[in-house]
Every structure is written in C-alpha cells, then in structure tokens.
Design a protein around this motif. Structure first.
Motif, PDB file in Angstrom:
ATOM      1  N   GLN A  26     -15.116   1.327  17.140  1.00  0.00           N
ATOM      2  CA  GLN A  26     -15.666   2.117  16.042  1.00  0.00           C
ATOM      3  C   GLN A  26     -14.581   2.528  15.048  1.00  0.00           C
ATOM      4  N   ASP A  27     -13.357   2.716  15.531  1.00  0.00           N
ATOM      5  CA  ASP A  27     -12.274   3.148  14.667  1.00  0.00           C
ATOM      6  C   ASP A  27     -11.737   2.024  13.786  1.00  0.00           C
ATOM      7  N   ASP A  28     -12.028   0.763  14.127  1.00  0.00           N
ATOM      8  CA  ASP A  28     -11.477  -0.349  13.365  1.00  0.00           C
ATOM      9  C   ASP A  28     -11.871  -0.312  11.897  1.00  0.00           C
ATOM     10  N   ASP A  29     -13.053   0.179  11.576  1.00  0.00           N
ATOM     11  CA  ASP A  29     -13.468   0.242  10.178  1.00  0.00           C
ATOM     12  C   ASP A  29     -12.579   1.178   9.375  1.00  0.00           C
ATOM     13  N   ALA A  30     -12.054   2.212  10.009  1.00  0.00           N
ATOM     14  CA  ALA A  30     -11.190   3.168   9.323  1.00  0.00           C
ATOM     15  C   ALA A  30      -9.742   2.678   9.282  1.00  0.00           C
ATOM     16  N   ARG A  31      -9.426   1.668  10.059  1.00  0.00           N
ATOM     17  CA  ARG A  31      -8.050   1.177  10.155  1.00  0.00           C
ATOM     18  C   ARG A  31      -7.850   0.019   9.188  1.00  0.00           C
ATOM     19  N   HIS A  32      -7.252   0.298   8.063  1.00  0.00           N
ATOM     20  CA  HIS A  32      -7.005  -0.732   7.063  1.00  0.00           C
ATOM     21  C   HIS A  32      -6.002  -1.762   7.571  1.00  0.00           C
ATOM     22  N   VAL A  33      -6.032  -2.917   6.929  1.00  0.00           N
ATOM     23  CA  VAL A  33      -5.131  -4.008   7.263  1.00  0.00           C
ATOM     24  C   VAL A  33      -4.024  -4.054   6.206  1.00  0.00           C
ATOM     25  N   PHE A  34      -2.795  -4.226   6.663  1.00  0.00           N
ATOM     26  CA  PHE A  34      -1.648  -4.306   5.769  1.00  0.00           C
ATOM     27  C   PHE A  34      -0.979  -5.657   5.940  1.00  0.00           C
ATOM     28  N   ALA A  35      -0.829  -6.375   4.846  1.00  0.00           N
ATOM     29  CA  ALA A  35      -0.077  -7.629   4.856  1.00  0.00           C
ATOM     30  C   ALA A  35       1.334  -7.288   4.390  1.00  0.00           C
ATOM     31  N   VAL A  36       2.301  -7.546   5.247  1.00  0.00           N
ATOM     32  CA  VAL A  36       3.695  -7.251   4.935  1.00  0.00           C
ATOM     33  C   VAL A  36       4.424  -8.583   4.855  1.00  0.00           C
ATOM     34  N   SER A  37       5.086  -8.783   3.750  1.00  0.00           N
ATOM     35  CA  SER A  37       5.780 -10.042   3.520  1.00  0.00           C
ATOM     36  C   SER A  37       7.202  -9.739   3.058  1.00  0.00           C
ATOM     37  N   SER A  68      -4.061  -1.207  -2.271  1.00  0.00           N
ATOM     38  CA  SER A  68      -2.769  -0.770  -2.791  1.00  0.00           C
ATOM     39  C   SER A  68      -1.749  -1.876  -2.579  1.00  0.00           C
ATOM     40  N   ARG A  69      -0.668  -1.786  -3.353  1.00  0.00           N
ATOM     41  CA  ARG A  69       0.439  -2.736  -3.196  1.00  0.00           C
ATOM     42  C   ARG A  69       1.737  -2.009  -3.476  1.00  0.00           C
ATOM     43  N   LYS A  70       2.711  -2.246  -2.635  1.00  0.00           N
ATOM     44  CA  LYS A  70       4.063  -1.743  -2.831  1.00  0.00           C
ATOM     45  C   LYS A  70       5.005  -2.936  -2.879  1.00  0.00           C
ATOM     46  N   VAL A  71       5.949  -2.890  -3.818  1.00  0.00           N
ATOM     47  CA  VAL A  71       6.991  -3.897  -3.903  1.00  0.00           C
ATOM     48  C   VAL A  71       8.310  -3.152  -3.710  1.00  0.00           C
ATOM     49  N   TRP A  76      20.836  -2.320   0.213  1.00  0.00           N
ATOM     50  CA  TRP A  76      22.148  -2.810   0.606  1.00  0.00           C
ATOM     51  C   TRP A  76      21.978  -4.124   1.333  1.00  0.00           C
ATOM     52  N   ALA A  77      22.963  -4.519   2.061  1.00  0.00           N
ATOM     53  CA  ALA A  77      22.903  -5.784   2.790  1.00  0.00           C
ATOM     54  C   ALA A  77      21.768  -5.752   3.803  1.00  0.00           C
ATOM     55  N   GLY A  78      21.167  -6.871   4.014  1.00  0.00           N
ATOM     56  CA  GLY A  78      20.081  -6.944   4.979  1.00  0.00           C
ATOM     57  C   GLY A  78      19.561  -8.353   5.089  1.00  0.00           C
ATOM     58  N   ASP A  79      18.469  -8.504   5.814  1.00  0.00           N
ATOM     59  CA  ASP A  79      17.927  -9.838   6.021  1.00  0.00           C
ATOM     60  C   ASP A  79      16.786 -10.163   5.069  1.00  0.00           C
ATOM     61  N   PHE A  80      16.520  -9.303   4.103  1.00  0.00           N
ATOM     62  CA  PHE A  80      15.545  -9.620   3.065  1.00  0.00           C
ATOM     63  C   PHE A  80      15.958  -8.930   1.775  1.00  0.00           C
ATOM     64  N   SER A  81      15.475  -9.432   0.659  1.00  0.00           N
ATOM     65  CA  SER A  81      15.770  -8.788  -0.613  1.00  0.00           C
ATOM     66  C   SER A  81      14.536  -8.096  -1.182  1.00  0.00           C
ATOM     67  N   VAL A  82      13.350  -8.603  -0.865  1.00  0.00           N
ATOM     68  CA  VAL A  82      12.109  -8.034  -1.408  1.00  0.00           C
ATOM     69  C   VAL A  82      11.061  -7.969  -0.305  1.00  0.00           C
ATOM     70  N   MET A  83      10.301  -6.886  -0.301  1.00  0.00           N
ATOM     71  CA  MET A  83       9.208  -6.728   0.655  1.00  0.00           C
ATOM     72  C   MET A  83       7.953  -6.335  -0.120  1.00  0.00           C
ATOM     73  N   PHE A  84       6.855  -6.983   0.200  1.00  0.00           N
ATOM     74  CA  PHE A  84       5.556  -6.631  -0.353  1.00  0.00           C
ATOM     75  C   PHE A  84       4.718  -6.036   0.771  1.00  0.00           C
ATOM     76  N   ILE A  85       4.052  -4.928   0.490  1.00  0.00           N
ATOM     77  CA  ILE A  85       3.098  -4.342   1.432  1.00  0.00           C
ATOM     78  C   ILE A  85       1.781  -4.218   0.677  1.00  0.00           C
ATOM     79  N   ILE A  86       0.787  -4.974   1.106  1.00  0.00           N
ATOM     80  CA  ILE A  86      -0.510  -4.990   0.425  1.00  0.00           C
ATOM     81  C   ILE A  86      -1.555  -4.478   1.411  1.00  0.00           C
ATOM     82  N   GLU A  87      -2.348  -3.527   0.949  1.00  0.00           N
ATOM     83  CA  GLU A  87      -3.349  -2.883   1.803  1.00  0.00           C
ATOM     84  C   GLU A  87      -4.743  -3.401   1.478  1.00  0.00           C
ATOM     85  N   TYR A  88      -5.471  -3.744   2.529  1.00  0.00           N
ATOM     86  CA  TYR A  88      -6.849  -4.215   2.428  1.00  0.00           C
ATOM     87  C   TYR A  88      -7.732  -3.370   3.340  1.00  0.00           C
ATOM     88  N   ALA A  89      -9.016  -3.304   3.028  1.00  0.00           N
ATOM     89  CA  ALA A  89      -9.946  -2.566   3.881  1.00  0.00           C
ATOM     90  C   ALA A  89     -10.227  -3.321   5.174  1.00  0.00           C
TER      91      ALA A  89
END
Length: 144
Positions: A26-37, A68-71, A76-89
């Motif tokens: 029942q809680d799954d409907d309230a739990r949005h999906v986030f695509a992180v790239s 929603s979307r966050k870019v 600093w140094a790391g293993d990625f330069s850009v991250m996208f977080i996109i939220e879906y229902a």
C-alpha cells in the motif's frame, strides 16, 4: 572514522530508534521513483554542455511525468563530474516521460537536421565517458 564503523553505528541507531525502512504494498504508491545517473564528462566541456542543455530546459518543466529534476556537479575530485536526479511518481512514468520528452523535443526543434546536429554536438562534448544509472524508491517516512 572507519566507513564500516559508520555503517554499523547508523544501522544500530535506526534499530534502536524503532525506524523501519520496509514498506508494504500500500505504501508503494506514496514512494516515488528516483532515476539517478552519474556521468564522467570532461570538466573543461561542462560550461558548453550546460549551455546546450539550457535551451531545451523548459521541455523538462513541461513534461508532466517528471516531478522534479536536480543537476549536480562534483565540487572536487571524484568518480563523476555530473549527477542527475529525476523524480517520478511511478516506474511507468519513466517510460511516459521519455515518450513525452521526444514529443516535446521534436516540437521545439522540428527540423530533423537541427536535432541531429544538436545530438552530435552533445555527443562530441560528452565523449564516450562512462555513466552509471540507478533506479531508487523513496522512503517518505524517513525524509526530513
């Protein structure tokens, strides 16, 4: 602090406080999906890449399947330069958002040659850099 100790302390804190990260169906409907790239794009190209992304930005805003979307860029140094977080229902909205993105992109740039030129430029700027994708589900009861 040793990362392993940090994980153990965090797990113990969650258990002691009685928090649970499990959810029933029942809680799954309230739990949005986030695509992180995460992307390893050349830092020297980021300004030009973001400028190219700026023009069709309203297409994301017009896409009713994207909540929603966050870019984010790595500071600093790391293993990625850009991250996208996109939220879906829901998971289904990911496919719907992709279809809608294509419709909006073709309407914004009706000339096929122009679309291909933009895609080619983007591909040249980002190179064959590695990227990693994740699909995650939110746990609203634990959000701040």
């Amino acid at each position: 602090m040793n990362p392993r100790n940090l994980v153990l302390i965090t797990a113990a804190t969650l258990c002691v406080s009685g928090m649970s990260i499990t959810a029933n169906a029942q809680d799954d409907d309230a739990r949005h999906v986030f695509a992180v790239s995460t992307h390893q794009w050349p830092f020297e190209n980021l300004e030009e890449i973001f400028a190219l992304m700026e023009e069709p930005k309203e297409l994301v805003e017009q896409n009713e399947h994207i909540l929603s979307r966050k870019v984010l860029t790595h500071e600093w140094a790391g293993d990625f330069s850009v991250m996208f977080i996109i939220e879906y229902a829901s998971l289904a909205d990911i496919d719907k958002a992709g279809e809608r993105r294509n419709e909006l992109f073709e309407a914004k740039f009706p000339d096929e040659e122009e679309r291909e030129a933009r895609n080619d430029k983007f591909a040249a700027l980002t190179g064959s850099a590695m990227h990693v994708d994740y699909l995650l589900r939110g746990n609203p009861s634990l959000d701040k």
